[in-house]
Design an enzyme around this catalytic site. Structure first.
Site, short mmCIF file in Angstrom:
data_model
loop_
_atom_site.label_atom_id
_atom_site.label_comp_id
_atom_site.label_asym_id
_atom_site.label_seq_id
_atom_site.Cartn_x
_atom_site.Cartn_y
_atom_site.Cartn_z
N TYR A 5 84.30 -68.20 52.90
CA TYR A 5 84.16 -68.05 51.17
C TYR A 5 84.50 -66.80 50.70
O TYR A 5 85.10 -66.79 49.70
CB TYR A 5 82.71 -68.38 51.07
CG TYR A 5 82.43 -69.91 51.46
CD1 TYR A 5 82.69 -70.77 50.39
CD2 TYR A 5 81.37 -70.07 52.48
CE1 TYR A 5 82.37 -71.86 50.58
CE2 TYR A 5 81.31 -71.58 52.40
CZ TYR A 5 81.65 -72.60 51.86
OH TYR A 5 81.26 -73.88 52.03
N ARG A 53 70.38 -83.45 46.49
CA ARG A 53 70.70 -84.22 45.43
C ARG A 53 70.38 -85.70 45.64
O ARG A 53 70.46 -86.55 44.85
CB ARG A 53 72.18 -84.08 44.90
CG ARG A 53 72.49 -82.79 43.91
CD ARG A 53 73.84 -82.71 43.56
NE ARG A 53 74.70 -82.62 44.51
CZ ARG A 53 75.97 -82.48 44.05
NH1 ARG A 53 76.36 -82.82 43.07
NH2 ARG A 53 76.97 -82.32 45.27
N ARG A 95 70.84 -80.96 55.02
CA ARG A 95 70.96 -81.37 53.50
C ARG A 95 69.82 -82.48 53.06
O ARG A 95 69.99 -83.25 52.21
CB ARG A 95 72.33 -81.77 53.12
CG ARG A 95 73.21 -80.74 52.80
CD ARG A 95 73.26 -79.80 51.79
NE ARG A 95 74.11 -78.67 51.93
CZ ARG A 95 75.21 -78.64 51.61
NH1 ARG A 95 75.87 -79.49 50.95
NH2 ARG A 95 75.97 -77.47 51.72
N ARG A 114 65.75 -79.30 39.48
CA ARG A 114 67.05 -78.69 39.50
C ARG A 114 67.47 -78.81 37.84
O ARG A 114 68.32 -77.88 37.67
CB ARG A 114 68.10 -79.06 40.50
CG ARG A 114 68.02 -78.47 41.52
CD ARG A 114 68.47 -76.99 41.73
NE ARG A 114 69.46 -76.75 41.09
CZ ARG A 114 70.83 -76.97 41.22
NH1 ARG A 114 70.99 -77.44 42.41
NH2 ARG A 114 71.74 -76.94 40.24
N ASP A 152 70.83 -71.15 50.57
CA ASP A 152 71.98 -71.45 50.97
C ASP A 152 72.69 -70.33 51.78
O ASP A 152 72.29 -69.09 51.89
CB ASP A 152 72.82 -71.39 49.48
CG ASP A 152 74.26 -72.16 49.81
OD1 ASP A 152 74.34 -73.15 49.79
OD2 ASP A 152 75.19 -71.30 49.93
#
Ligand code: 1CP
Length: 353
Positions: free
Chosen positions: A154, A34, A30, A43, A79
């Site tokens: 998921y 962010r 990552r 974004r 992703d």
């Protein structure tokens, strides 16, 4: 299909191959995302999934942390749910939540309705890989995919889960449907990685982030044969491969076993297990990646420096104990509230040691 690049001086590729790198290689899971103001700025105008299907944006976001931090590897911005979308699954990546699946997969009929990856749906990813290998010069590009178990979680849960209870219940109550689901997801993972390999990624990492929720016996019975098929099928591509999950201290040996046929292999370790202990569990000849606790980055530079030196020392002991090499990383992804200047300073520190 593009010819693979030769990057003989890459510390990252050298360490995985079991040779001595010119410096301890470092990159961060990552590293794009962010924690970077330039990512947040981009974004603000694009939804997460839209960004994953826009080759120019994928390229720019992938390069941001390489420019800023001088890391030894880039990881493709994408992703793990991108190939599910490419197989027609209705899903979204919801801000501050993660992937959410519109119609969770829970019955034999749901499993039978899952379609294979349509490569036409992920041409943006293929294009981005081609652009990136041209732009990156001497920095290797890591491609990745979710491992079948983590993808299954998921799909079955319908979104992020702390306990993975529905997933385990399906696995234990309906093993036939479970193995059919895992077989289809394994095909999907192989297809998605093949697209990335065909366009020139220099290495791949398989994220089985949530496999640590399982006990060793269940991992071996319900997951290992499927993950093993991913590595066995791609072994002939001759690229370095990494296998990572969190809370996998008890599974490290099994996670290394499923990679055996692949030529240059590395296991990612979280901060709960020392690299020296991990070396004993995975066995000789496999490199280790890790394992600074991401929360340490929030504790101020003196703490970061002390902890990073300890990880480097532990990595040296692991190599003495038989690990093929050590790649410095965090034990899991960069937390969004991390100060990017600390990350840049950490790269310089690791390179100086
Ligand atoms: O630099 C990089 O590593 C960026 C590329 C990347 C990778 C490798 C992203 C972007 N996602 C992933 C893989 C991924 N996605 C994993 C495996 C790695 C890991 O364990 O962290 C997992 C489990 C996911 C699923 C996912 N996607 C989550 C976790 C949800 C949960 O269950 O707790 C989240 C929050 C996302 C969204 C996502 N993916 C990537 C980013 C930058 C984001 C956040 C989107 C944003 O708000 O900006």
């Amino acid at each position: 299909m593009s010819a693979r690049r030769e990057l003989p001086d890459s510390p990252y590729l050298t360490a995985i191959a079991g040779r001595k790198p010119s410096r301890v290689p470092v990159w961060f899971m990552r590293q794009a995302g962010r924690s970077l103001p330039e990512y947040r700025e981009l974004r603000a105008h694009h939804k997460m999934l839209d960004a994953c299907f826009d080759s120019e944006l994928v390229c720019e976001i992938t390069l941001q942390p390489v420019r800023r931090h001088r890391v030894d590897a880039a990881i493709l911005f994408s992703d793990i749910v991108v190939p599910l979308r490419g197989a027609g699954v209705d899903l979204d990546i919801v801000p501050d939540v993660g992937p959410v699946i519109a119609e969770p997969v829970r019955t034999a009929a749901d499993v039978a309705a899952l379609r294979p990856l349509d490569p036409e749906q992920v041409t943006a990813v293929a294009e981005a890989v081609s652009l990136l290998v041209a732009a990156l010069e001497d920095v290797p590009l890591i491609g990745f995919a979710g491992a079948p178990f983590t993808l299954a979680s998921y799909l079955v849960e319908g979104g992020p889960s702390r306990t993975h209870a529905r997933t385990k219940a399906m696995m234990l109550a309906d093993p036939d449907s479970w193995h059919e689901l895992m077989t289809r997801l394994t095909d999907l993972t192989i297809a998605f990685l093949t697209v990335q390999l065909d366009h020139g990624v220099d290495a791949i990492q398989l994220f089985d982030s949530w496999a640590g929720a399982l006990c060793l016996a269940d991992y071996r019975r319900f997951v290992a044969p499927h993950s093993a098929r991913v590595f066995a099928t791609l072994a002939h591509r001759q690229v370095p491969m990494t296998h990572f999950g969190v809370q996998t201290g008890e599974l490290l040996g099994a996670m290394a076993d499923v990679m055996r046929p692949a030529p240059a292999t590395m296991v990612g370790v979280d901060w709960r297990t020392s690299l020296t202990d991990a070396a004993a569990r995975v066995g000789a000849g496999i490199a280790l990646q890790g394992n600074l606790d991401p929360a340490v980055l929030l504790a101020g530079w003196p703490v970061v420096e002390r902890a990073a030196r300890a990880v480097i020392d532990d990595g040296r002991c692991a190599v003495d104990a038989g690990a093929a090499g050590h790649v410095f990383n965090l034990g899991h992804g960069v937390l969004p509230q991390s100060d990017p200047e600390i990350l840049t300073d950490l790269v310089s520190l690791v390179h100086s040691l």
